[in-house]
Design a protein around this motif. Structure first.
Motif, mmCIF file in Angstrom:
data_model
loop_
_atom_site.group_PDB
_atom_site.id
_atom_site.type_symbol
_atom_site.label_atom_id
_atom_site.label_comp_id
_atom_site.label_asym_id
_atom_site.label_seq_id
_atom_site.Cartn_x
_atom_site.Cartn_y
_atom_site.Cartn_z
ATOM 1 N N TYR A 221 8.144 8.547 -6.566
ATOM 2 C CA TYR A 221 7.708 9.577 -5.698
ATOM 3 C C TYR A 221 6.229 9.175 -5.519
ATOM 4 O O TYR A 221 5.479 9.652 -4.481
ATOM 5 C CB TYR A 221 7.927 11.027 -6.077
ATOM 6 C CG TYR A 221 9.407 11.223 -6.013
ATOM 7 C CD1 TYR A 221 10.324 10.630 -4.811
ATOM 8 C CD2 TYR A 221 10.068 12.058 -6.936
ATOM 9 C CE1 TYR A 221 11.444 11.163 -4.879
ATOM 10 C CE2 TYR A 221 11.311 12.385 -6.828
ATOM 11 C CZ TYR A 221 12.123 12.029 -5.770
ATOM 12 O OH TYR A 221 13.498 12.162 -5.513
ATOM 13 N N PHE A 222 5.503 9.166 -6.811
ATOM 14 C CA PHE A 222 4.029 8.828 -6.718
ATOM 15 C C PHE A 222 3.752 7.600 -5.991
ATOM 16 O O PHE A 222 2.767 7.496 -5.199
ATOM 17 C CB PHE A 222 3.546 8.491 -8.175
ATOM 18 C CG PHE A 222 2.007 8.352 -8.384
ATOM 19 C CD1 PHE A 222 1.199 9.144 -8.213
ATOM 20 C CD2 PHE A 222 1.939 6.891 -8.619
ATOM 21 C CE1 PHE A 222 -0.149 8.746 -8.340
ATOM 22 C CE2 PHE A 222 0.488 6.346 -8.635
ATOM 23 C CZ PHE A 222 -0.723 7.427 -8.627
ATOM 24 N N ALA A 223 4.725 6.786 -5.847
ATOM 25 C CA ALA A 223 4.278 5.451 -5.112
ATOM 26 C C ALA A 223 4.588 5.449 -3.657
ATOM 27 O O ALA A 223 3.828 4.909 -2.922
ATOM 28 C CB ALA A 223 5.525 4.425 -5.660
ATOM 29 N N GLY A 226 1.382 7.416 -2.701
ATOM 30 C CA GLY A 226 0.262 6.182 -2.910
ATOM 31 C C GLY A 226 0.362 5.364 -1.617
ATOM 32 O O GLY A 226 -0.579 4.912 -0.840
ATOM 33 N N SER A 227 1.620 5.194 -1.082
ATOM 34 C CA SER A 227 1.783 4.320 0.085
ATOM 35 C C SER A 227 1.429 4.926 1.199
ATOM 36 O O SER A 227 0.723 4.114 2.104
ATOM 37 C CB SER A 227 3.336 3.788 0.388
ATOM 38 O OG SER A 227 3.788 3.230 -0.800
ATOM 39 N N SER A 246 -1.254 -1.999 -1.471
ATOM 40 C CA SER A 246 -0.460 -1.568 -0.474
ATOM 41 C C SER A 246 1.023 -2.363 -0.902
ATOM 42 O O SER A 246 1.982 -1.676 -0.562
ATOM 43 C CB SER A 246 -0.817 -2.123 0.874
ATOM 44 O OG SER A 246 -2.094 -1.481 1.179
ATOM 45 N N GLY A 247 0.896 -3.582 -1.121
ATOM 46 C CA GLY A 247 2.373 -4.325 -1.378
ATOM 47 C C GLY A 247 2.983 -3.876 -2.526
ATOM 48 O O GLY A 247 4.245 -3.390 -2.605
ATOM 49 N N ILE A 248 2.309 -3.600 -3.659
ATOM 50 C CA ILE A 248 2.796 -2.859 -4.972
ATOM 51 C C ILE A 248 3.366 -1.501 -4.750
ATOM 52 O O ILE A 248 4.477 -1.233 -5.037
ATOM 53 C CB ILE A 248 1.800 -2.955 -6.289
ATOM 54 C CG1 ILE A 248 1.504 -4.474 -6.368
ATOM 55 C CG2 ILE A 248 2.414 -2.273 -7.252
ATOM 56 C CD1 ILE A 248 0.148 -4.695 -7.373
ATOM 57 N N PHE A 249 2.596 -0.561 -4.355
ATOM 58 C CA PHE A 249 2.957 0.828 -3.948
ATOM 59 C C PHE A 249 4.143 0.780 -3.103
ATOM 60 O O PHE A 249 5.149 1.479 -3.328
ATOM 61 C CB PHE A 249 1.971 1.716 -3.359
ATOM 62 C CG PHE A 249 0.982 2.296 -4.499
ATOM 63 C CD1 PHE A 249 1.227 3.669 -4.916
ATOM 64 C CD2 PHE A 249 -0.111 1.382 -5.043
ATOM 65 C CE1 PHE A 249 0.403 4.195 -6.095
ATOM 66 C CE2 PHE A 249 -0.941 2.013 -5.871
ATOM 67 C CZ PHE A 249 -0.715 3.373 -6.536
ATOM 68 N N LEU A 250 4.192 -0.040 -1.949
ATOM 69 C CA LEU A 250 5.456 0.281 -1.064
ATOM 70 C C LEU A 250 6.542 -0.338 -1.592
ATOM 71 O O LEU A 250 7.633 -0.203 -1.366
ATOM 72 C CB LEU A 250 4.995 -0.715 0.389
ATOM 73 C CG LEU A 250 5.878 -0.388 1.450
ATOM 74 C CD1 LEU A 250 6.102 1.131 1.731
ATOM 75 C CD2 LEU A 250 5.334 -1.103 2.783
ATOM 76 N N PHE A 251 6.324 -1.538 -2.309
ATOM 77 C CA PHE A 251 7.736 -2.412 -3.076
ATOM 78 C C PHE A 251 8.345 -1.097 -3.994
ATOM 79 O O PHE A 251 9.372 -0.990 -3.846
ATOM 80 C CB PHE A 251 7.061 -3.409 -3.922
ATOM 81 C CG PHE A 251 8.046 -4.243 -4.509
ATOM 82 C CD1 PHE A 251 8.706 -5.287 -3.894
ATOM 83 C CD2 PHE A 251 8.747 -3.871 -5.748
ATOM 84 C CE1 PHE A 251 9.724 -5.834 -4.517
ATOM 85 C CE2 PHE A 251 9.702 -4.490 -6.490
ATOM 86 C CZ PHE A 251 10.198 -5.605 -5.451
#
Length: 344
Positions: A221-223, A226-227, A246-251
């Motif tokens: 949920y934090f990710a 963040g996304s 952007s990539g890490i959070f969305l992943f």
């Protein structure tokens, strides 16, 4: 690893393909001066959909290889599988486009002044990656295909380091990333296309699949939060850091979202598109360019834009599925030829 985790790999692959396709479609619209009153998002507040799609794809590649690597008994078997997963489709599509377009139109290889021996870069799949620094016969795929090929070659070494020295290797990876993103100065090659920097995404995907057995929902949920922030709120960070975050959070966010999806139909659809994703990736730029150039300087209504982008996606998927089936039939035939008939 359970089937739910297998599904999230397919789910993320489909999202990355969609992002890259939408980005290239909209860029092609601009190149051909096609106007629409409303279109899908191309740029977020920090990076483009293309940047995010590539980051997701690199993270996914490291994760997918780590997931399947234990089933290979030898390095020879691993490299053989990687070779067969990349080059037959690449060569088939490259040859098909040469015969379909270059020969009748006398373009591409036939019209180029580039020395013919440079075709070797196309044979080994590096033409798109090297296109920025030397003349090649690049026609399909994208620049990061060459990067992926090199990362696949290095994967067994990375995997050994990760398993043998997990903490030390991770610290070295972080230092490597921050050093290269702050000191990078090669003008011919943008930092976001440098394998020296993007190896970070690939190895991070490896760590994710190897050491995160269960993702806490609070982290997911934090990710997601963040996304959303990274998509819609401009942040005063270095460009490469915005891409990576952007990539890490969305992943991680997509992993969480995939756990909430229970539709069997949707899961099968993602699996189907995922299986066709590589030939789709090779074909999509050529297909949408060929289709859109016929509408140069046109003006589309919003509904026409959405019809065209959906139909182009489905047409490319149809071609990709046909190529995938053709290759499966060919490999199936070779396998039968190698298996001697049983004598009763």
């Amino acid at each position: 690893m359970n089937q739910r985790r297998v599904f999230y790999l397919d789910f993320i692959r489909v999202v990355s393909i969609l992002f890259i396709f939408i980005y290239h479609f909209n860029i092609a619209m601009e190149d051909f001066n096609i106007s629409v009153p409303f279109s899908l998002l191309t740029n977020t507040c920090n990076v483009t959909l293309g940047h995010i799609g590539v980051s997701l794809f690199l993270l996914l590649s490291g994760a997918s290889l780590t997931y399947t690597y234990p089933k290979y008994k030898t390095l020879k078997e691993f490299y053989k599988k990687r070779f067969l997963s990349i080059f037959p489709a690449f060569w088939l599509i490259y040859l098909g486009l040469f015969l379909w377009f270059d020969v009748p139109e006398h373009t591409g290889i036939l019209a180029s002044e580039t020395p013919l021996w440079y075709l070797i870069f196309s044979v080994i799949g590096m033409d798109g990656y090297l296109y920025a620094i030397l003349p090649t016969f690049y026609s399909i795929g994208e620049w990061f295909l060459g990067m992926i090929i090199v990362l696949y070659l290095l994967f067994p070494f990375f995997h050994w380091c990760m398993k043998k020295f997990p903490r030390i290797f991770f610290v070295v990876l972080l230092i490597w990333y921050f050093a290269w993103t702050r000191l990078y100065s090669f003008s011919l090659f943008p930092v976001e296309r440098s394998i020296l920097v993007r190896v970070f995404d690939f190895i991070l995907g490896m760590y994710f699949i190897a050491y995160i057995k269960k993702l806490p929902m609070i982290v997911g949920y934090f990710a997601i939060l963040g996304s959303i922030i990274l998509l819609f709120c401009p942040l005063p960070l270095p460009f490469m850091d915005r891409i990576e975050l952007s990539g890490i959070f969305l992943f991680v966010a997509l992993c969480t979202i995939s756990a909430l999806i229970t539709s069997e139909v949707f899961s099968k659809l993602c699996m189907y598109i995922s299986k066709c994703s590589y030939p789709f990736f090779l074909l999509h730029h050529v297909v949408l360019t060929r289709l859109l150039h016929k509408h140069t300087d046109a003006s589309f209504l919003a509904v026409e834009y959405f019809i065209i982008i959906i139909m182009t996606f489905l047409y490319t998927l149809f071609l990709a599925a046909g190529i995938e089936r053709m290759l499966q039939a060919f490999f199936g035939y070779l396998k039968k030829r190698k298996t001697p008939a049983l004598i009763k």
